[in-house]
Design a protein around this motif. Structure first.
Motif, PDB file in Angstrom:
ATOM      1  N   VAL A 168       7.628   2.005   7.885  1.00  0.00           N
ATOM      2  CA  VAL A 168       6.926   0.814   7.377  1.00  0.00           C
ATOM      3  C   VAL A 168       6.267   1.177   6.041  1.00  0.00           C
ATOM      4  O   VAL A 168       5.660   2.239   5.905  1.00  0.00           O
ATOM      5  CB  VAL A 168       5.851   0.336   8.374  1.00  0.00           C
ATOM      6  CG1 VAL A 168       5.082  -0.852   7.806  1.00  0.00           C
ATOM      7  CG2 VAL A 168       6.478  -0.020   9.711  1.00  0.00           C
ATOM      8  N   HIS A 169       6.421   0.302   5.036  1.00  0.00           N
ATOM      9  CA  HIS A 169       5.833   0.578   3.720  1.00  0.00           C
ATOM     10  C   HIS A 169       5.163  -0.658   3.124  1.00  0.00           C
ATOM     11  O   HIS A 169       5.198  -1.737   3.729  1.00  0.00           O
ATOM     12  CB  HIS A 169       6.881   1.184   2.779  1.00  0.00           C
ATOM     13  CG  HIS A 169       8.124   0.360   2.599  1.00  0.00           C
ATOM     14  ND1 HIS A 169       8.122  -0.855   1.961  1.00  0.00           N
ATOM     15  CD2 HIS A 169       9.411   0.582   2.993  1.00  0.00           C
ATOM     16  CE1 HIS A 169       9.362  -1.342   1.935  1.00  0.00           C
ATOM     17  NE2 HIS A 169      10.160  -0.497   2.573  1.00  0.00           N
TER      18      HIS A 169
ATOM     19  N   HIS B 112       6.931  -3.958   2.962  1.00  0.00           N
ATOM     20  CA  HIS B 112       6.949  -4.772   4.187  1.00  0.00           C
ATOM     21  C   HIS B 112       5.695  -5.632   4.281  1.00  0.00           C
ATOM     22  O   HIS B 112       5.743  -6.779   4.739  1.00  0.00           O
ATOM     23  CB  HIS B 112       7.051  -3.872   5.426  1.00  0.00           C
ATOM     24  CG  HIS B 112       8.353  -3.162   5.563  1.00  0.00           C
ATOM     25  ND1 HIS B 112       8.449  -1.805   5.685  1.00  0.00           N
ATOM     26  CD2 HIS B 112       9.628  -3.637   5.587  1.00  0.00           C
ATOM     27  CE1 HIS B 112       9.721  -1.457   5.780  1.00  0.00           C
ATOM     28  NE2 HIS B 112      10.457  -2.558   5.719  1.00  0.00           N
TER      29      HIS B 112
ATOM     30  N   SER C 270       4.360   5.019  10.428  1.00  0.00           N
ATOM     31  CA  SER C 270       3.433   4.495   9.432  1.00  0.00           C
ATOM     32  C   SER C 270       3.268   3.016   9.729  1.00  0.00           C
ATOM     33  O   SER C 270       4.034   2.437  10.494  1.00  0.00           O
ATOM     34  CB  SER C 270       3.970   4.714   8.022  1.00  0.00           C
ATOM     35  OG  SER C 270       5.217   4.064   7.871  1.00  0.00           O
TER      36      SER C 270
END
Lengths: 645, 240
Positions: free
Chosen positions: B126-127, B130, B205
C-alpha cells in the motif's frame, strides 16, 4: 512563526525568490503559510512550522535552510556550518547534577560592554517578529534565538559573588519549597516569585547556592542586566525536553525558550549560538571576549539510517532511481554512503534531530521530489468482510422513524449536572457526560414546540441515537441508546403525547421484530440498543440508501415567525394545491409556509383552511405589516370568486 | 393535518453515505468507545505522555477515581485503528465514523464535540498513490462530481509520511467547483503504530486518514455554523 524575507535573504542570498514564490515553495514542500504581509519594504511570512520540525525550523536559519534544500541552492551564509574556534576560560565553573537533565551547558564571558538601545535595524527585526526591544544585550539573545533557534540567557557577571574570582554555575533540581524570583513575562508582566516543588531543574549560583534561573523556561531576577551592566555571561544550554515541558506547563510559564527546548533542538547548537551572539554583542555593545566554558557531559552521535530504494518507492508509489534518492538526501545536507545495491546509509545533518527512521527519509524524499508527482491508484475492490450490526440496525431504526414522522436530532454529550464528572471541563455547562438521552430530548421538544407553525408540523416528533455513559464498579461503561420524544402542545407535556410516542415505539418494534424494554418518562421513551443488538439476526448486506435529494441549507432566521389562518370556499373543484399556489403568489416571499389544516364540504361547496406563516430574515415583522399582506391575500381570493369565511 | 415524514440528521445521513461508498471498496465499518483509554487514544498512536504532540489536541479527562486507568473522551477516531489492528490480521480495510471531543471554546467552526471518520487500509504494497486514488474516488461519489486531490506536507505522530489533503471539485453546480479546499489529514501508518499492534512493518504498509464530517457538511450542504448540528433545532434538521 513570523519570518522576514530580508532576514532569510541574509542566508539564502540572491537565489531567494520573492515572498509569494517563497510562500508557494514552502506550502508544497515544507510548511503551511498562515499569511504573507508587507511591513515597510519587507515581507513577513507567518510560517506554521510543523511540530516535528520545531527543533530546527523555528528560526530564520532553519527556514532559510529549508528553502535552500527545496531550491537546491547552497546558503551564502550558514551560521551552523561556520568553524567554531573556542577560547576556553577557567574563570567559569559549571557543576551539572544530572547529565540526563542537562546534557550540555555553555557559558561565555564578555567584559566591558556598554548597555544601550540596539541599532534600529535590529530593533525593527525584533518588532516584526513580535518581540519588544529592551536593550542591546537582551535584544541580542532574542535575535540569535529567532535567527538560530537556540534560546539564550544573559547574566550580569558582577551580580555574582566575587568568590575566588570565578563564576560558579550549578545546574541542579530545585529543593521542595525553594523559591525563585523570575523576570517579568512580556510587555505587561511583572516579576514574580515562584515556589518550587523539587521536580524543576534550576540554574543556581554555585558559591551561595542561590537559584538564579528556572532552567530552559525563564531567567531569574538575581543577575538581571541593567543600564550599568559592564561584564556579562551568556548561557546557551540543552535541557531534557520532557522536564522543561513539565515545568513550563505546571507553572503556566510557556515561553519562546521553553517551546523550543521541549522540542529537543540539537545538542550541538549551543556553541554555534555562542559564536553568533559573541560577534553580535561585540558589534552592538562593544567589549571583549573573555572565553567560553563548555560542559558537555552527554553528547549523542547521529546514527546512520538504512534507506532502501525499494521501500522509498513502495511507500510513496513512485519509481525513483537510486541516483535520484541519493541526490534528494544530499540536498537535505545528509551524508549518504552506499552500503549495497540500492541501499544507503544516510546520516542527517546534526541539526535535523527529527530524522531517525527510514520513514522519516521517505517523507523527505516525497516532499522534496514533490507530492504532486504521486499518481492516484484505486485499490483493487475486495468483497466486504463484515456488516456492522450497530450501523445496520441504527439505519433501519432511522428509516422506520422517519416514515413515522420523527426527525433525528444529535444533541450534546455534555451536561450541566450529572453523576459522571469530567476532570477538566472548560465551561460550567460541560462538566458532566450524559447518562440518558431523555433530558436532552425533553429540551429539544421544549425548544421546537414554539416553531410548529413555521415547521408546518401538527406536533413535534424527534429521536436520537447516541452514546450514553454509566458508572459501574469497573469504571465508566457506555452503550448505544435510542430515545423518542413527542409534543403536541406548546406549553409542555400532555397525555396526548403518549399516543404519538407509541406510534414511534411500534415502528421500532416492527423494524427490529423483537419485544423491547422501553423506559419512559413524560413524553419520552428510551431504549438500550446495545442490550437489544445481540438478540437481532446478523445482517447479510446493508440496505440500499434511501433517496438523498440535493439540499442547500438556508440559515435560520433569528426573528420570530407570525402565523395567520385563512379559510375559504372555492368556486368549483379547485385542488388544495391550486389554492395554495394562489395564496403563495399573492402573499409574497415573506410567506414561508402555507399549511392546509382543514377541509370540509357543505351544500356542494368545498372549504379549505390554511395556516400562513410569515418570516423575515432581516427584522421582526409587525402586525400591521402582516395585516397589509393578508389584505392582498383576501383581495386575490375574492378576485377568483372564493369566499373568505 | 396529515403526519409529514420526519427527517434524518445530516450527520447520520452523511455517515450512511460514507459507509455506502467505502463498503463498495470493501472497507468495513468499525467502531470503538467514546470513553477511551489514554493508552489507545494517545500511546498506541505514537503520542507519548509529556510530548509536544499532545498539544495538538485539547483533551477532556475523566476523573481518576472513576476509572481504573487514565481515560479520556476520545479526541479522534484514530484509536479505532489500533483496536481493530489488535483484533484482526492484515490485510484490512476499515472506516470508523464517530463522535469525538476537544476541550476548547466553541464558535461557528469549532465545537467541543464533532464527528470524524477514520480510514485505514493495510496490505502488502500500500502506498500514497492508493491514498490519493481512494480519496478521489470517495470525494467524487460524495460530492457527486469528478474530484481531484492534492497533497501537501504535514505532521501527525501516527503517520509517516504525513500529508494534508486538499480537494477540488471539477464539475457540477456547487459553488465549490474549481477551488482547492483543505479537507483532511492523512498519511502512511507510522511503523511504530503497526509494530505495537503486532504487524510486521516491513511486510505490510498502510494508509490512514481522518476527516471531520461536520466540515464535509459545510461543503456538501452549505452549513455555516457547526453548532447548528447539535442544536436539536428542527428548523435546521428538517431542511435535510
Amino acid at each position: 512563526m513570523k519570518v522576514l524575507h530580508s532576514w532569510l535573504q541574509d542566508y539564502v542570498g540572491p537565489a531567494l525568490p520573492d515572498a509569494a514564490a517563497v510562500a508557494e515553495l514552502l506550502t508544497f514542500h515544507a510548511f503551511e503559510i498562515d499569511s504573507v504581509t508587507t511591513v515597510a519594504d519587507d515581507a513577513v511570512l507567518d510560517v506554521d512550522v510543523l511540530p516535528n520540525r520545531a527543533a530546527d525550523a523555528l528560526s530564520h536559519r532553519g527556514i532559510a535552510r529549508e528553502l535552500g534544500t527545496i531550491l537546491s541552492a547552497p546558503l551564502v551564509y550558514d551560521p551552523l556550518r561556520e568553524q567554531i574556534a573556542v577560547t576556553k576560560t577557567d574563570r567559569v565553573t559549571v557543576d551539572i547534577a544530572d547529565a540526563a537533565a542537562c546534557p550540555r551547558f555553555t557559558a561565555a564571558v564578555i567584559t566591558g560592554v556598554t548597555v544601550q538601545e540596539s541599532p534600529e535595524w535590529l530593533q525593527e527585526r525584533l518588532r516584526v517578529v513580535g518581540q519588544r526591544p529592551i536593550n542591546n544585550l537582551v535584544d541580542a539573545t532574542n535575535y540569535v534565538m529567532y535567527a538560530l533557534g537556540q534560546p539564550l540567557h544573559v547574566y550580569d557577571a558582577d551580580k555574582f559573588p566575587a568568590a575566588h574570582h570565578t563564576w560558579q554555575f550549578s545546574i541542579r533540581y530545585a529543593r521542595p519549597d525553594e523559591t525563585i524570583e523570575l523576570l517579568a513575562e512580556g510587555e505587561h508582566g511583572t516579576d514574580r516569585t515562584v515556589t518550587l516543588t523539587g521536580t524543576e531543574l534550576i540554574i543556581a549560583e554555585g558559591s551561595s547556592d542561590t537559584p538564579i534561573g528556572l532552567a530552559g523556561v525563564k531567567g531569574g531576577r538575581f543577575a538581571e542586566v541593567h543600564a550599568g551592566t559592564k561584564n556579562i555571561i551568556i548561557e546557551a544550554a540543552h535541557f531534557d525536553p520532557v522536564l522543561i515541558r513539565q515545568t513550563a506547563r505546571r507553572l503556566g510559564i510557556v515561553t519562546d525558550a521553553s517551546k523550543r527546548f521541549e522540542n529537543a533542538p540539537s545538542r550541538e547548537l549551543p556553541l554555534y549560538a555562542q559564536r553568533e551572539i559573541g560577534q553580535l554583542i561585540l558589534e552592538i555593545a562593544g567589549g571583549e571576549q573573555g572565553g567560553v566554558v563548555d560542559a558537555y557531559p552527554n553528547s549523542i552521535a547521529a546514527t546512520p539510517v538504512m534507506v532502501t530504494l525499494e521501500k522509498v518507492n513502495s511507500r510513496l508509489g513512485l519509481s525513483l532511481t537510486a541516483t535520484e534518492v541519493q541526490a534528494l538526501c544530499k540536498r537535505l545536507g545528509a551524508t549518504v554512503e552506499e552500503s549495497a545495491a540500492d541501499q544507503f546509509l544516510v546520516t542527517a545533518p546534526w541539526e535535523r534531530t527529527d530524522l531517525v527512521i527510514e520513514e522519516d527519509y521517505i517523507e523527505e524524499v516525497g516532499r522534496l521530489h514533490g507530492l504532486s508527482n504521486i499518481q492516484a491508484v484505486l485499490p483493487e475492490v475486495v468483497p466486504l468482510r463484515e456488516i456492522n450490526k450497530r450501523q445496520y440496525y441504527s439505519d433501519r431504526m432511522r428509516t422506520a422513524l422517519v416514515q413515522a414522522g420523527f426527525s433525528e436530532v444529535i444533541t450534546t454529550t455534555f451536561q450541566k449536572k450529572g453523576d459522571i464528572q469530567l476532570q477538566n471541563a472548560l465551561a460550567s455547562d460541560k462538566r458532566y457526560v450524559r447518562q440518558t438521552l431523555q433530558k436532552n430530548i425533553t429540551a429539544v421538544l421544549d425548544a421546537n414546540s414554539v416553531h410548529t407553525d413555521l415547521l408546518g408540523l401538527p406536533a413535534v416528533r424527534v429521536f436520537e441515537i447516541g452514546t450514553v455513559f454509566k458508572r459501574s464498579e469497573t469504571g465508566i461503561t457506555e452503550h448505544l441508546s435510542l430515545a423518542l420524544g413527542a409534543r403536541t402542545k406548546g406549553n409542555g407535556y400532555s397525555p396526548k403525547d403518549d399516543a404519538l410516542l407509541s406510534e414511534g415505539c411500534a415502528a421500532i418494534q416492527t423494524a427490529l421484530g423483537v419485544e423491547l424494554p422501553w423506559e419512559g418518562a413524560a413524553g419520552t421513551a428510551e431504549l438500550n440498543v446495545s442490550a437489544v443488538l445481540p438478540e437481532l439476526p446478523t445482517p447479510q448486506a446493508y440496505e440500499p440508501l434511501p433517496e438523498m435529494p440535493t439540499v442547500t441549507y438556508a440559515p435560520i432566521s433569528p426573528y420570530p415567525a407570525v402565523a395567520r389562518d385563512i379559510a375559504l370556499f372555492v368556486t368549483g373543484n379547485e385542488t388544495p394545491e391550486e389554492v395554495q399556489a394562489v395564496l403563495r403568489a399573492t402573499a409574497g416571499e415573506l410567506c414561508v409556509r402555507q399549511t392546509l389544516f382543514d377541509t370540509f364540504s357543505k351544500e356542494g361547496r368545498t372549504s379549505y383552511a390554511f395556516r400562513l406563516v410569515f418570516l423575515s430574515h432581516v427584522k421582526t415583522l409587525t402586525d400591521s405589516e402582516v395585516n397589509t399582506i393578508m389584505e392582498r391575500v383576501y383581495t386575490g381570493a375574492a378576485e377568483r370568486g372564493w369566499e373568505v369565511r | 393535518m396529515e403526519t409529514p415524514l420526519g427527517h434524518q440528521h445530516p450527520l447520520s445521513r452523511m455517515i450512511s453515505e460514507i459507509n455506502n461508498i467505502f463498503s463498495s471498496l470493501g472497507f468495513v465499518f468499525a467502531e470503538g468507545p467514546e470513553a477511551e483509554t489514554e493508552y489507545y487514544n494517545f500511546d498506541r498512536l505514537n503520542v507519548p505522555a509529556d510530548h509536544p504532540s499532545r498539544d495538538m489536541q485539547d483533551t477532556f479527562w475523566f476523573r481518576g477515581k472513576d476509572v481504573p486507568e487514565p481515560t479520556v473522551l476520545r479526541t479522534h477516531t484514530s484509536p479505532v485503528q489500533a483496536r481493530y489492528m489488535d483484533a484482526h490480521e492484515p490485510p484490512l480495510r476499515i472506516i470508523a465514523p464517530g463522535k469525538v471531543f476537544r476541550n476548547e471554546a466553541t464558535d461557528a467552526t469549532h465545537e467541543a464535540q464533532f464527528y470524524q471518520v477514520e480510514g485505514l487500509y493495510i496490505d502488502k504494497g500500500v502506498h500514497l498513490g492508493h491514498l490519493k486514488g481512494t480519496l478521489e474516488y470517495f470525494f467524487s461519489k460524495f460530492f457527486s462530481g469528478k474530484t481531484e486531490v492534492r497533497f501537501r506536507p504535514s505532521y501527525f505522530p501516527f503517520t509517516e509520511p504525513s500529508v494534508e489533503v486538499d480537494m477540488k471539485l471539477l464539475e457540477g453546480n456547487s459553488k465549490l467547483v474549481g477551488k482547492w479546499i483543505e479537507v483532511m489529514g492523512a498519511g502512511m501508518v507510522h511503523p511504530k503504530v503497526l509494530t505495537d499492534a503486532g504487524i510486521d512493518a516491513n511486510t505490510f504498509s498502510g494508509f490512514a486518514f481522518g476527516v471531520g464530517i461536520d466540515r464535509l457538511g459545510f461543503m456538501k450542504y452549505g452549513v455555516e455554523d457547526i453548532r447548528d448540528y447539535y442544536s436539536g433545532d428542527l428548523r435546521f434538521i428538517n431542511q435535510f
